[in-house]
Design a protein around this motif. Structure first.
Motif, PDB file in Angstrom:
ATOM      1  N   LEU A 109       0.829  -1.205   0.000  1.00  0.00           N
ATOM      2  CA  LEU A 109       0.000   0.000   0.000  1.00  0.00           C
ATOM      3  C   LEU A 109       0.865   1.258   0.000  1.00  0.00           C
ATOM      4  O   LEU A 109       0.593   2.212  -0.743  1.00  0.00           O
ATOM      5  CB  LEU A 109      -0.939  -0.012   1.203  1.00  0.00           C
ATOM      6  CG  LEU A 109      -1.963   1.114   1.289  1.00  0.00           C
ATOM      7  CD1 LEU A 109      -3.274   0.609   1.896  1.00  0.00           C
ATOM      8  CD2 LEU A 109      -1.450   2.282   2.132  1.00  0.00           C
ATOM      9  N   ARG A 110       1.911   1.244   0.808  1.00  0.00           N
ATOM     10  CA  ARG A 110       2.802   2.402   0.879  1.00  0.00           C
ATOM     11  C   ARG A 110       3.420   2.688  -0.499  1.00  0.00           C
ATOM     12  O   ARG A 110       3.484   3.828  -0.946  1.00  0.00           O
ATOM     13  CB  ARG A 110       3.905   2.145   1.912  1.00  0.00           C
ATOM     14  CG  ARG A 110       4.740   3.377   2.267  1.00  0.00           C
ATOM     15  CD  ARG A 110       5.953   2.974   3.089  1.00  0.00           C
ATOM     16  NE  ARG A 110       5.612   2.436   4.383  1.00  0.00           N
ATOM     17  CZ  ARG A 110       5.834   3.040   5.551  1.00  0.00           C
ATOM     18  NH1 ARG A 110       6.383   4.245   5.564  1.00  0.00           N
ATOM     19  NH2 ARG A 110       5.527   2.456   6.683  1.00  0.00           N
ATOM     20  N   SER A 111       3.835   1.616  -1.183  1.00  0.00           N
ATOM     21  CA  SER A 111       4.434   1.767  -2.517  1.00  0.00           C
ATOM     22  C   SER A 111       3.397   2.244  -3.530  1.00  0.00           C
ATOM     23  O   SER A 111       3.663   3.156  -4.331  1.00  0.00           O
ATOM     24  CB  SER A 111       5.018   0.431  -2.989  1.00  0.00           C
ATOM     25  OG  SER A 111       6.053  -0.013  -2.140  1.00  0.00           O
ATOM     26  N   ALA A 112       2.223   1.617  -3.502  1.00  0.00           N
ATOM     27  CA  ALA A 112       1.173   1.952  -4.471  1.00  0.00           C
ATOM     28  C   ALA A 112       0.730   3.402  -4.342  1.00  0.00           C
ATOM     29  O   ALA A 112       0.483   4.076  -5.353  1.00  0.00           O
ATOM     30  CB  ALA A 112      -0.014   1.010  -4.291  1.00  0.00           C
ATOM     31  N   LYS A 113       0.621   3.887  -3.124  1.00  0.00           N
ATOM     32  CA  LYS A 113       0.225   5.283  -2.913  1.00  0.00           C
ATOM     33  C   LYS A 113       1.278   6.238  -3.475  1.00  0.00           C
ATOM     34  O   LYS A 113       0.942   7.255  -4.083  1.00  0.00           O
ATOM     35  CB  LYS A 113       0.015   5.543  -1.420  1.00  0.00           C
ATOM     36  CG  LYS A 113      -1.187   4.829  -0.814  1.00  0.00           C
ATOM     37  CD  LYS A 113      -2.502   5.394  -1.317  1.00  0.00           C
ATOM     38  CE  LYS A 113      -3.682   4.765  -0.574  1.00  0.00           C
ATOM     39  NZ  LYS A 113      -4.982   5.323  -1.010  1.00  0.00           N
ATOM     40  N   LYS A 114       2.544   5.893  -3.284  1.00  0.00           N
ATOM     41  CA  LYS A 114       3.610   6.741  -3.812  1.00  0.00           C
ATOM     42  C   LYS A 114       3.602   6.756  -5.332  1.00  0.00           C
ATOM     43  O   LYS A 114       3.984   7.746  -5.962  1.00  0.00           O
ATOM     44  CB  LYS A 114       4.970   6.248  -3.295  1.00  0.00           C
ATOM     45  CG  LYS A 114       5.220   6.528  -1.820  1.00  0.00           C
ATOM     46  CD  LYS A 114       6.601   6.050  -1.379  1.00  0.00           C
ATOM     47  CE  LYS A 114       6.834   6.403   0.091  1.00  0.00           C
ATOM     48  NZ  LYS A 114       8.184   5.991   0.554  1.00  0.00           N
ATOM     49  N   LEU A 115       3.181   5.651  -5.918  1.00  0.00           N
ATOM     50  CA  LEU A 115       3.134   5.520  -7.370  1.00  0.00           C
ATOM     51  C   LEU A 115       1.860   6.114  -7.971  1.00  0.00           C
ATOM     52  O   LEU A 115       1.719   6.210  -9.193  1.00  0.00           O
ATOM     53  CB  LEU A 115       3.228   4.045  -7.757  1.00  0.00           C
ATOM     54  CG  LEU A 115       4.611   3.402  -7.600  1.00  0.00           C
ATOM     55  CD1 LEU A 115       4.488   1.891  -7.469  1.00  0.00           C
ATOM     56  CD2 LEU A 115       5.503   3.771  -8.779  1.00  0.00           C
ATOM     57  N   GLY A 116       0.931   6.496  -7.105  1.00  0.00           N
ATOM     58  CA  GLY A 116      -0.329   7.050  -7.586  1.00  0.00           C
ATOM     59  C   GLY A 116      -1.287   6.005  -8.126  1.00  0.00           C
ATOM     60  O   GLY A 116      -2.184   6.323  -8.913  1.00  0.00           O
ATOM     61  N   HIS A 117      -1.130   4.753  -7.706  1.00  0.00           N
ATOM     62  CA  HIS A 117      -2.033   3.690  -8.154  1.00  0.00           C
ATOM     63  C   HIS A 117      -3.417   3.855  -7.533  1.00  0.00           C
ATOM     64  O   HIS A 117      -3.541   4.352  -6.402  1.00  0.00           O
ATOM     65  CB  HIS A 117      -1.476   2.323  -7.768  1.00  0.00           C
ATOM     66  CG  HIS A 117      -0.259   1.928  -8.554  1.00  0.00           C
ATOM     67  ND1 HIS A 117       0.342   0.701  -8.441  1.00  0.00           N
ATOM     68  CD2 HIS A 117       0.479   2.613  -9.491  1.00  0.00           C
ATOM     69  CE1 HIS A 117       1.391   0.629  -9.240  1.00  0.00           C
ATOM     70  NE2 HIS A 117       1.489   1.782  -9.887  1.00  0.00           N
ATOM     71  N   LYS A 118      -4.414   3.397  -8.236  1.00  0.00           N
ATOM     72  CA  LYS A 118      -5.779   3.492  -7.736  1.00  0.00           C
ATOM     73  C   LYS A 118      -6.189   2.273  -6.916  1.00  0.00           C
ATOM     74  O   LYS A 118      -7.186   2.308  -6.192  1.00  0.00           O
ATOM     75  CB  LYS A 118      -6.754   3.668  -8.904  1.00  0.00           C
ATOM     76  CG  LYS A 118      -6.576   4.994  -9.633  1.00  0.00           C
ATOM     77  CD  LYS A 118      -7.582   5.146 -10.761  1.00  0.00           C
ATOM     78  CE  LYS A 118      -7.405   6.479 -11.463  1.00  0.00           C
ATOM     79  NZ  LYS A 118      -8.388   6.658 -12.578  1.00  0.00           N
TER      80      LYS A 118
END
Length: 267
Positions: A109-118
């Motif tokens: 989740l931490r990575s996905a949020k940084k990547l702007g994933h939905k």
């Protein structure tokens, strides 16, 4: 003029073939369970990922994952509960990061949020059996006492080794260690060298346990392939190390993918 047109055709054809042959990069990030529920056969101590030191490491790790740039991140969450994962993903991020030690939160989740994933992508398949108690009973009934001893020694060695590393290593070192070839081999070898032999010649309890483990991982691998679109150049798969070790074998036989090692991403 004809030569120019012919050259143009060859150039276009070459580019099409090159595009088609370009492999998708897959980062298989195997991990121990940050919130150890004690449900695994081997009993491993809990590592405190919520300490200030570990949180700084997690920031660095996920920054490196962001730099790698996966288009999708797949996690160990029941694929039939994707809607629940979507709802979970959209909760207050800061609150989750400060309260939930699970690796899905702290890494994925931490990575996905940084990547702007939905969203994150759920791929776990839980409708399989893992009859470990039956395996041990089958070994006993078959008089496979050397195999029982070997199994016990393997489990004890794994517990002792992992707990010693947890006491000594920081989080980054633990993750790098658990993703080495030696660790991946150990995860697979128990199934194919010990478990599979369990039971009398007319009792395939060991082979059944192994086949169920393969089935669970094959189904997850099938979901990875189904959910990876043509536009996705890079993906990341975050699962328990026992899963990624098995999925690694499947990927190695797929010419469409190339494995990116965690050590390369974190260097």
């Amino acid at each position: 003029m004809k030569k120019i047109a012919l050259l143009l055709v060859f150039t276009i054809a070459f580019n099409v073939v090159s595009a088609q042959s370009k492999k998708k990069q897959i980062l298989l990030l195997g991990t121990f369970h940050f919130e150890n529920p004690g449900l695994d056969v081997a009993k491993i101590n809990t590592f405190n990922v919520m300490s200030d030191k570990s949180q700084k490491e997690l920031e660095n790790i996920t920054n490196k994952i962001k730099k790698f740039g996966p288009d999708k991140i797949f996690v160990e969450w029941n694929y039939q509960k994707q809607a629940k994962l979507d709802k979970f993903y959209n909760k207050n991020t800061d609150s989750l990061l400060h309260k939930d030690a699970d690796e899905i939160v702290q890494v994925a989740l931490r990575s996905a949020k940084k990547l702007g994933h939905k969203q994150l992508y759920a791929i776990d398949y839980n409708n399989t059996d893992f009859p470990y108690d039956s395996l041990v009973k089958g070994m006993t009934a078959a008089g496979q006492f050397d195999l029982i001893k070997r199994n016990e020694e393997t489990m004890k060695h794994y517990e002792t080794d992992q707990n010693a590393k947890i006491a000594k290593y920081n989080l980054t070192e633990l993750l790098l260690d658990i993703n080495t070839k030696a660790s991946n081999d150990d995860n697979v070898n128990w199934y194919l060298e010990t478990a599979i032999k369990g039971g009398k010649t007319d009792n395939f309890v060991g082979a059944y346990l192994v086949s169920e483990w393969y089935r669970r991982n094959l189904y997850m691998y099938a979901l990875i392939q189904k959910l990876t679109e043509s536009k996705d150049d890079k993906i990341m798969v975050l699962l328990g190390a026992g899963h990624t070790a098995m999925i690694r074998e499947f990927v190695e036989h797929n010419p469409e993918f190339e494995i990116v090692e965690l050590a390369t991403v974190l260097k």
